[in-house]
Design a protein around this motif. Structure first.
Motif, PDB file in Angstrom:
ATOM      1  N   PRO A   1       0.822  -1.225   0.000  1.00 44.19           N
ATOM      2  CA  PRO A   1       0.000   0.000   0.000  1.00 44.19           C
ATOM      3  C   PRO A   1       0.851   1.268   0.000  1.00 44.19           C
ATOM      4  N   GLY A   2       1.994   1.239   0.696  1.00 48.97           N
ATOM      5  CA  GLY A   2       2.876   2.396   0.693  1.00 48.97           C
ATOM      6  C   GLY A   2       3.440   2.694  -0.676  1.00 48.97           C
ATOM      7  N   VAL A   3       3.779   1.653  -1.429  1.00 46.90           N
ATOM      8  CA  VAL A   3       4.278   1.840  -2.790  1.00 46.90           C
ATOM      9  C   VAL A   3       3.207   2.480  -3.666  1.00 46.90           C
ATOM     10  N   VAL A   4       1.956   2.075  -3.485  1.00 49.93           N
ATOM     11  CA  VAL A   4       0.857   2.664  -4.257  1.00 49.93           C
ATOM     12  C   VAL A   4       0.726   4.149  -3.948  1.00 49.93           C
ATOM     13  N   VAL A   5       0.787   4.513  -2.672  1.00 48.78           N
ATOM     14  CA  VAL A   5       0.695   5.928  -2.281  1.00 48.78           C
ATOM     15  C   VAL A   5       1.836   6.723  -2.894  1.00 48.78           C
ATOM     16  N   VAL A   6       3.052   6.220  -2.805  1.00 52.60           N
ATOM     17  CA  VAL A   6       4.214   6.916  -3.353  1.00 52.60           C
ATOM     18  C   VAL A   6       4.080   7.080  -4.868  1.00 52.60           C
ATOM     19  N   ALA A   7       3.629   6.038  -5.551  1.00 54.63           N
ATOM     20  CA  ALA A   7       3.487   6.110  -7.003  1.00 54.63           C
ATOM     21  C   ALA A   7       2.475   7.170  -7.419  1.00 54.63           C
ATOM     22  N   VAL A   8       1.347   7.249  -6.723  1.00 55.20           N
ATOM     23  CA  VAL A   8       0.320   8.245  -7.053  1.00 55.20           C
ATOM     24  C   VAL A   8       0.819   9.654  -6.766  1.00 55.20           C
ATOM     25  N   VAL A   9       1.513   9.845  -5.658  1.00 53.29           N
ATOM     26  CA  VAL A   9       2.034  11.174  -5.312  1.00 53.29           C
ATOM     27  C   VAL A   9       3.067  11.631  -6.335  1.00 53.29           C
ATOM     28  N   LEU A  10       3.979  10.741  -6.719  1.00 53.03           N
ATOM     29  CA  LEU A  10       4.992  11.102  -7.709  1.00 53.03           C
ATOM     30  C   LEU A  10       4.370  11.377  -9.069  1.00 53.03           C
ATOM     31  N   ALA A  11       3.354  10.599  -9.444  1.00 50.98           N
ATOM     32  CA  ALA A  11       2.683  10.816 -10.732  1.00 50.98           C
ATOM     33  C   ALA A  11       1.964  12.168 -10.744  1.00 50.98           C
ATOM     34  N   ALA A  12       1.344  12.540  -9.632  1.00 46.00           N
ATOM     35  CA  ALA A  12       0.679  13.842  -9.564  1.00 46.00           C
ATOM     36  C   ALA A  12       1.690  14.983  -9.661  1.00 46.00           C
ATOM     37  N   GLY A  13       2.849  14.804  -9.051  1.00 45.72           N
ATOM     38  CA  GLY A  13       3.891  15.812  -9.173  1.00 45.72           C
ATOM     39  C   GLY A  13       4.381  15.962 -10.595  1.00 45.72           C
ATOM     40  N   ARG A  14       4.526  14.837 -11.302  1.00 42.62           N
ATOM     41  CA  ARG A  14       4.935  14.878 -12.703  1.00 42.62           C
ATOM     42  C   ARG A  14       3.894  15.580 -13.551  1.00 42.62           C
ATOM     43  N   LEU A  15       2.622  15.293 -13.305  1.00 45.07           N
ATOM     44  CA  LEU A  15       1.545  15.952 -14.038  1.00 45.07           C
ATOM     45  C   LEU A  15       1.571  17.460 -13.808  1.00 45.07           C
ATOM     46  N   SER A  16       1.848  17.871 -12.588  1.00 44.46           N
ATOM     47  CA  SER A  16       1.936  19.298 -12.283  1.00 44.46           C
ATOM     48  C   SER A  16       3.033  19.972 -13.088  1.00 44.46           C
ATOM     49  N   LYS A  17       4.169  19.313 -13.220  1.00 44.41           N
ATOM     50  CA  LYS A  17       5.261  19.885 -14.014  1.00 44.41           C
ATOM     51  C   LYS A  17       4.864  20.043 -15.478  1.00 44.41           C
ATOM     52  N   GLU A  18       4.149  19.059 -16.025  1.00 42.71           N
ATOM     53  CA  GLU A  18       3.712  19.150 -17.421  1.00 42.71           C
ATOM     54  C   GLU A  18       2.722  20.283 -17.619  1.00 42.71           C
TER      55      GLU A  18
END
Length: 255
Positions: free
Chosen positions: A236-253
């Motif tokens: 579950p922690g890996v899932v949380v980290v993956a979603v947070v990092l993906a949202a950060g990447r989307l923000s940069k785009e």
């Protein structure tokens, strides 16, 4: 990096909307004889202490975590944008008062502010989301105010006033649309921050009540078995980290 981020967010959203497409296991009931099974072909994320399929609980928990994040971002976006728009447009005393209030909010650690709001509202997913949203109002307000001040001094805004446009019409047609780009990028970034904050509050016991599946709560439930059943907290922690990092990447785009 662009495609993985979009795929991660799309998968998380699909988990929240149509969890039945990804798992046939019941997230609330399990088989006691199957408790604490490691990840396998039948149970991708293993099982928990009462025999519930962990992958099913993570998938169904996406609805709690992502809907809570959406509420938190909506609260911060709406309140912060309105305050920033008012401060940047009016200037003077109102601008000073609003910005000093935002400075006070920024001076308080986000988690402490969220816990303070939860004490007033009570625990629960919606209340936790509102608490996280209140903590993000200052960031939205300061950014919106800065963009409004920049845009309102532009030549086309002056021309709109010169052609007889009212304050409301100019704000609606020119100032606000041309100020929202960075604000939308911040909203994408705050989505990841909200997921992380809600998971933290869920871990501390201020989010969803057991046995409701929620990502932070799932991590908290597995901490007593960390030495023997690592998957209960790690996956579950890996899932949380993956979603947070993906949202950060989307923000940069978007930025």
């Amino acid at each position: 990096m662009r495609a993985p981020a979009w795929l991660t967010l799309a998968l998380a959203v699909l988990w929240a909307l149509v969890p039945g497409l990804f798992t046939g296991h019941d997230p609330l009931s399990g088989v006691p004889a199957d408790k604490l099974l490691p990840p396998s072909a039948e149970h991708w994320f293993g099982t928990d202490a009462v025999g519930r399929d962990l992958f099913a609980r993570v998938v169904h928990g996406a609805a709690q975590s992502l809907s809570g994040a959406a509420v938190a971002v909506a609260v911060g976006l709406v309140l912060g944008t309105l305050l920033g728009l008012a401060a940047g447009t009016a200037g003077g005393l109102l601008d000073g008062l609003v910005m000093r209030l935002m400075d006070v909010l920024l001076a308080v650690p986000g988690l402490l502010l969220a816990l303070t709001v939860i004490v007033l509202l009570g625990p629960g997913t919606v209340n936790a989301a509102v608490a996280v949203g209140v903590g993000s109002v200052a960031a939205f307000a300061r950014l919106t105010r800065a963009e409004v001040v920049r845009v309102r001094g532009s030549d086309y805004v002056e021309a709109a006033y010169g052609s007889g446009g009212t304050v409301t019409a100019v704000l609606r047609r020119h100032v606000l649309p041309n100020s929202l780009g960075p604000v939308i990028a911040l909203a994408a970034l705050q989505t990841g921050v909200a997921v992380l904050a809600l998971s933290t509050l869920g871990f501390l016991g201020y989010g969803a009540e057991p046995p409701t599946p929620e990502w932070g709560l799932l991590i908290a439930e597995g901490r007593d078995y960390l030495a023997t059943s690592w998957w209960l907290t790690t996956l579950p922690g890996v899932v949380v980290v993956a979603v947070v990092l993906a949202a950060g990447r989307l923000s940069k785009e978007l930025r």
